[in-house]
Design an enzyme around this catalytic site. Sequence first.
Site, short mmCIF file in Angstrom:
data_model
loop_
_atom_site.label_atom_id
_atom_site.label_comp_id
_atom_site.label_asym_id
_atom_site.label_seq_id
_atom_site.Cartn_x
_atom_site.Cartn_y
_atom_site.Cartn_z
N ARG A 39 0.81 -1.22 0.00
CA ARG A 39 0.00 0.00 0.00
C ARG A 39 0.84 1.27 0.00
NH1 ARG A 39 -0.75 3.08 4.21
NH2 ARG A 39 0.06 1.47 5.59
N TRP A 99 2.35 8.64 16.05
CA TRP A 99 1.15 8.77 15.21
C TRP A 99 1.16 10.04 14.35
CZ3 TRP A 99 -2.51 5.35 13.99
CH2 TRP A 99 -2.62 4.21 14.78
N TYR A 141 -8.02 2.33 17.43
CA TYR A 141 -7.90 1.42 18.56
C TYR A 141 -8.74 1.72 19.80
CZ TYR A 141 -3.94 -0.37 15.91
OH TYR A 141 -3.16 -0.91 14.92
N ARG A 182 -14.40 -18.68 27.13
CA ARG A 182 -13.61 -18.54 25.90
C ARG A 182 -13.99 -17.26 25.15
NH1 ARG A 182 -14.80 -24.09 26.39
NH2 ARG A 182 -16.74 -23.85 25.22
N ARG A 183 -14.58 -16.32 25.87
CA ARG A 183 -15.06 -15.09 25.24
C ARG A 183 -14.39 -13.84 25.80
NH1 ARG A 183 -21.59 -16.56 25.17
NH2 ARG A 183 -21.35 -18.59 24.13
N CYS A 202 -3.89 -2.82 13.19
CA CYS A 202 -2.95 -3.90 12.86
C CYS A 202 -3.01 -4.97 13.95
CB CYS A 202 -1.54 -3.35 12.71
SG CYS A 202 -1.34 -2.20 11.32
N ARG A 226 -2.99 -8.63 12.20
CA ARG A 226 -3.23 -8.92 10.78
C ARG A 226 -2.07 -8.47 9.91
NH1 ARG A 226 -3.88 -4.43 7.57
NH2 ARG A 226 -4.16 -2.54 8.82
N SER A 227 -1.39 -7.37 10.29
CA SER A 227 -0.30 -6.81 9.52
C SER A 227 0.79 -6.38 10.48
CB SER A 227 -0.80 -5.60 8.71
OG SER A 227 0.27 -4.94 8.06
N CYS A 228 2.04 -6.79 10.21
CA CYS A 228 3.09 -6.51 11.18
C CYS A 228 4.38 -6.07 10.51
CB CYS A 228 3.36 -7.74 12.04
SG CYS A 228 4.65 -7.44 13.27
N ASN A 237 4.71 -3.59 19.67
CA ASN A 237 3.52 -4.41 19.84
C ASN A 237 3.71 -5.47 20.92
OD1 ASN A 237 3.29 -4.39 16.25
ND2 ASN A 237 2.24 -3.01 17.66
N ALA A 323 6.79 3.84 7.29
CA ALA A 323 6.01 3.82 6.06
C ALA A 323 4.58 4.27 6.36
CB ALA A 323 6.00 2.43 5.44
#
Length: 324
Positions: A39, A99, A141, A182-183, A202, A226-228, A237, A323
């Site tokens: 991207r 940020w 977030y 489990r929730r 992310c 999902r993206s790292c 993180n 980036a």
Amino acid sequence: MDMASAAIPDRTTRTHHPEWQYLDLMRDIWENGSERIDRTGIGTRSIAGAMLRFDLSDGAMPLLTTKRVYWKTATREMLWFLTGETNIRPLVLQGVKIWNEWPHANYVKETGDDISLEDFVARIAKDEAFAEQWGDLGPVYGKQWVDWPTYTPREDGLFERGQGVNQVAEVIESLRKSPGSRRHIIEGWNVAELERMALPPCHKTYQFHVSGEGEDARLNCLLYQRSCDVALGLPFNLWSAALLNRMIAQQVGMKPGELVWMGGDVHLYLNHEHLITEQLTREPEGAPRLEIVRHPPSIFEYTIEDFEVHDYQPQGAIKAPVAV
């Protein structure tokens, strides 16, 4: 990368330092990842799926030692998330820069004013009205964590905003009342609001798991990302997820257990080669520990002064561009 690879000791001669997981992942991506245009237009080497595990007992934290990680910056960001705030001004006033690039890029695009990043940030700090207009990141977030939007139907068939869901508070309550559930999940991926976010989440899904009972109960945290960005993002993180687990464990009267990190698109940016090459010549050492020196009444009342890190003697920082 041959020089960097050659500089890494053979597995049979290594210590069992948990940071080797991170370095091995970095080397694997750089040597075996698929090269792609992403991207940002910068390009990455990427693999599909990875997992790291860290024991958080006895104050241990996944704080990298092969380069300096500014843990106070990451901590301030986590505390900012927990306020539900989405404007960068509170971070700017604390000297947190992570940020700034996104609202700056948006301002330049929308206004055509080619203001420098430094001058833009200075104006955010000085001018509250300007910050209100141009410093917001959209419902990122923290907004989803503590005020997930709900909607109720009206008689005319339209919907109006209802009471937001505080996922963090609900997880803490469920851990106290039903530790075997489990929730225990905090979710950031609100499909309906992704387009309004400066950057879709992310580190998107946190799930908590309790092992043992009573005084032996341990709180584990599983994070799906999902993206790292492994070089710049992942060190922050890992710290932040472990920190969140430590705070919640304190709030529910449990001992910290394990952090399990799972990545989806796990990548390195092509313009980070100098960082990667340098870091892969270094060897991890030491065992940083986090002490939480106060027990606040709730998860939302921690301050930066509540955290002390011991035995952290990292090697030098390695700078690289973010980036956007």
